[in-house]
Design a protein around this motif. Structure first.
Motif, PDB file in Angstrom:
ATOM      1  N   HIS A 177       0.829  -1.215   0.000  1.00  0.00           N
ATOM      2  CA  HIS A 177       0.000   0.000   0.000  1.00  0.00           C
ATOM      3  C   HIS A 177       0.858   1.257   0.000  1.00  0.00           C
ATOM      4  N   LYS A 178       2.076   1.157  -0.511  1.00  0.00           N
ATOM      5  CA  LYS A 178       2.981   2.285  -0.710  1.00  0.00           C
ATOM      6  C   LYS A 178       3.434   2.950   0.587  1.00  0.00           C
ATOM      7  N   GLN A 179       3.460   2.197   1.673  1.00  0.00           N
ATOM      8  CA  GLN A 179       4.017   2.681   2.942  1.00  0.00           C
ATOM      9  C   GLN A 179       5.370   1.999   3.133  1.00  0.00           C
ATOM     10  N   ASP A 180       6.371   2.467   2.422  1.00  0.00           N
ATOM     11  CA  ASP A 180       7.673   1.824   2.401  1.00  0.00           C
ATOM     12  C   ASP A 180       8.722   2.811   2.896  1.00  0.00           C
ATOM     13  N   PHE A 181       9.378   2.483   4.007  1.00  0.00           N
ATOM     14  CA  PHE A 181      10.461   3.305   4.527  1.00  0.00           C
ATOM     15  C   PHE A 181      11.501   2.399   5.158  1.00  0.00           C
ATOM     16  N   ILE A 182      12.700   2.919   5.347  1.00  0.00           N
ATOM     17  CA  ILE A 182      13.853   2.102   5.740  1.00  0.00           C
ATOM     18  C   ILE A 182      13.639   1.418   7.084  1.00  0.00           C
ATOM     19  N   LEU A 183      13.082   2.122   8.048  1.00  0.00           N
ATOM     20  CA  LEU A 183      12.904   1.528   9.374  1.00  0.00           C
ATOM     21  C   LEU A 183      11.947   0.342   9.334  1.00  0.00           C
ATOM     22  N   LEU A 184      10.910   0.432   8.523  1.00  0.00           N
ATOM     23  CA  LEU A 184       9.991  -0.694   8.362  1.00  0.00           C
ATOM     24  C   LEU A 184      10.717  -1.881   7.737  1.00  0.00           C
ATOM     25  N   ARG A 185      11.519  -1.615   6.718  1.00  0.00           N
ATOM     26  CA  ARG A 185      12.281  -2.690   6.063  1.00  0.00           C
ATOM     27  C   ARG A 185      13.296  -3.322   7.019  1.00  0.00           C
ATOM     28  N   ILE A 232      17.025  -2.126   1.398  1.00  0.00           N
ATOM     29  CA  ILE A 232      17.528  -1.047   2.244  1.00  0.00           C
ATOM     30  C   ILE A 232      18.819  -0.486   1.661  1.00  0.00           C
ATOM     31  N   LEU A 233      19.719  -1.365   1.242  1.00  0.00           N
ATOM     32  CA  LEU A 233      21.011  -0.925   0.724  1.00  0.00           C
ATOM     33  C   LEU A 233      20.895  -0.229  -0.627  1.00  0.00           C
ATOM     34  N   MET A 234      19.833  -0.497  -1.368  1.00  0.00           N
ATOM     35  CA  MET A 234      19.611   0.258  -2.609  1.00  0.00           C
ATOM     36  C   MET A 234      19.235   1.703  -2.287  1.00  0.00           C
ATOM     37  N   ASP A 261      19.990   3.220   0.818  1.00  0.00           N
ATOM     38  CA  ASP A 261      21.039   3.777   1.667  1.00  0.00           C
ATOM     39  C   ASP A 261      22.201   2.781   1.702  1.00  0.00           C
ATOM     40  N   GLN A 262      23.156   2.966   0.821  1.00  0.00           N
ATOM     41  CA  GLN A 262      24.231   1.981   0.695  1.00  0.00           C
ATOM     42  C   GLN A 262      25.205   1.999   1.861  1.00  0.00           C
ATOM     43  N   TYR A 263      25.116   3.001   2.739  1.00  0.00           N
ATOM     44  CA  TYR A 263      26.015   3.084   3.888  1.00  0.00           C
ATOM     45  C   TYR A 263      25.345   2.657   5.193  1.00  0.00           C
ATOM     46  N   ASN A 264      24.243   1.972   5.125  1.00  0.00           N
ATOM     47  CA  ASN A 264      23.535   1.527   6.319  1.00  0.00           C
ATOM     48  C   ASN A 264      24.308   0.364   6.941  1.00  0.00           C
ATOM     49  N   GLU A 265      24.970   0.650   8.066  1.00  0.00           N
ATOM     50  CA  GLU A 265      25.852  -0.337   8.693  1.00  0.00           C
ATOM     51  C   GLU A 265      25.081  -1.507   9.286  1.00  0.00           C
ATOM     52  N   THR A 266      23.890  -1.243   9.797  1.00  0.00           N
ATOM     53  CA  THR A 266      23.084  -2.320  10.378  1.00  0.00           C
ATOM     54  C   THR A 266      22.697  -3.326   9.306  1.00  0.00           C
ATOM     55  N   ALA A 267      22.271  -2.839   8.165  1.00  0.00           N
ATOM     56  CA  ALA A 267      21.889  -3.730   7.072  1.00  0.00           C
ATOM     57  C   ALA A 267      23.094  -4.529   6.584  1.00  0.00           C
ATOM     58  N   ARG A 268      24.244  -3.869   6.472  1.00  0.00           N
ATOM     59  CA  ARG A 268      25.464  -4.575   6.037  1.00  0.00           C
ATOM     60  C   ARG A 268      25.845  -5.674   7.031  1.00  0.00           C
ATOM     61  N   TYR A 269      25.787  -5.354   8.325  1.00  0.00           N
ATOM     62  CA  TYR A 269      26.190  -6.312   9.352  1.00  0.00           C
ATOM     63  C   TYR A 269      25.289  -7.546   9.335  1.00  0.00           C
ATOM     64  N   TYR A 270      23.976  -7.325   9.336  1.00  0.00           N
ATOM     65  CA  TYR A 270      23.064  -8.468   9.370  1.00  0.00           C
ATOM     66  C   TYR A 270      23.029  -9.219   8.043  1.00  0.00           C
ATOM     67  N   LYS A 271      23.284  -8.516   6.951  1.00  0.00           N
ATOM     68  CA  LYS A 271      23.381  -9.227   5.671  1.00  0.00           C
ATOM     69  C   LYS A 271      24.584 -10.158   5.692  1.00  0.00           C
ATOM     70  N   ARG A 272      25.694  -9.700   6.292  1.00  0.00           N
ATOM     71  CA  ARG A 272      26.878 -10.553   6.415  1.00  0.00           C
ATOM     72  C   ARG A 272      26.574 -11.789   7.269  1.00  0.00           C
ATOM     73  N   LEU A 273      25.844 -11.588   8.360  1.00  0.00           N
ATOM     74  CA  LEU A 273      25.477 -12.737   9.194  1.00  0.00           C
ATOM     75  C   LEU A 273      24.593 -13.720   8.430  1.00  0.00           C
TER      76      LEU A 273
END
Length: 142
Positions: free
Chosen positions: A56-64, A87-89, A91-103
Motif C-alpha cells: 500500500h505504498k508505505q515503504d520506509f527504511i525503518l519498516l524494512r 535497504i542498501l539500494m 542507503d548503501q552506507y547503512n551499517e546495520t543492514a550490512r552487518y546483518y546481511k553478512r550474518l
C-alpha cells in the motif's frame, strides 16, 4: 427525471464506498504498529503486516529493517537478505543492514559473499568479533 436522480445517487454512493476501501494507515500508524510488533517479538505478524504496508505504498527504511530482522529471527535468511538489499539500494552506507546481511550470508554458507560485506562494516564491530578486513585465505606452490 426520478430515474436520472436514482442513477446519479447510486453512482455517487458507489464512488464514496470505493474511495473508503482504498485508504490505508498513515506512515506514523505503520511505524507505531510495526514497532509494537517488533518490541513484542511477534515476527510472523510483523512480516505479514510489513508486506501489506509495502503493497500500500508505505515503504520506509525503518519498516524494512524491522521486517528483515523479523525474517532473520525466523531463520528465513534469504528473505532477510532481500529486505536488506532493498535497504542498501536506498542507503548503501547503512551499517546495520550490512552487518546483518553478512550474518545471513554466513549462515547460508556463502562465506565469500559474507566477507565482501566486511569492508563496509565499522572496524570496531569487526574487532569485537575478531574478524579482519583483509585475510589471506589460501596459497599454493608449484
Amino acid at each position: 427525471m426520478s430515474r436520472y436522480r436514482i442513477i446519479l445517487c447510486s453512482f455517487l454512493l458507489f464512488i464514496t464506498f470505493c474511495s473508503f476501501g482504498q485508504q490505508f494507515e498513515s506512515r506514523e500508524e505503520v511505524d507505531t504498529k510495526s514497532y509494537r510488533l517488533y518490541t513484542n517479538a511477534q515476527w510472523r505478524q510483523l512480516l505479514d503486516y510489513g508486506k501489506d504496508a509495502v503493497s500500500h505504498k508505505q515503504d520506509f527504511i525503518l519498516l524494512r529493517l524491522r521486517m528483515a530482522y523479523a525474517a532473520f529471527m525466523l531463520t528465513n535468511y534469504s528473505q532477510a537478505i532481500k529486505q536488506y538489499d532493498v535497504i542498501l539500494m536506498k542507503d548503501q552506507y547503512n551499517e546495520t543492514a550490512r552487518y546483518y546481511k553478512r550474518l545471513c550470508l554466513q549462515y547460508l554458507q556463502q562465506t565469500e559473499l559474507a566477507n565482501f560485506q566486511n569492508r563496509f562494516i565499522p572496524t570496531l564491530s569487526l574487532k569485537n568479533e575478531r574478524i579482519k578486513k583483509f585475510a589471506l585465505t589460501g596459497g599454493d606452490w608449484e
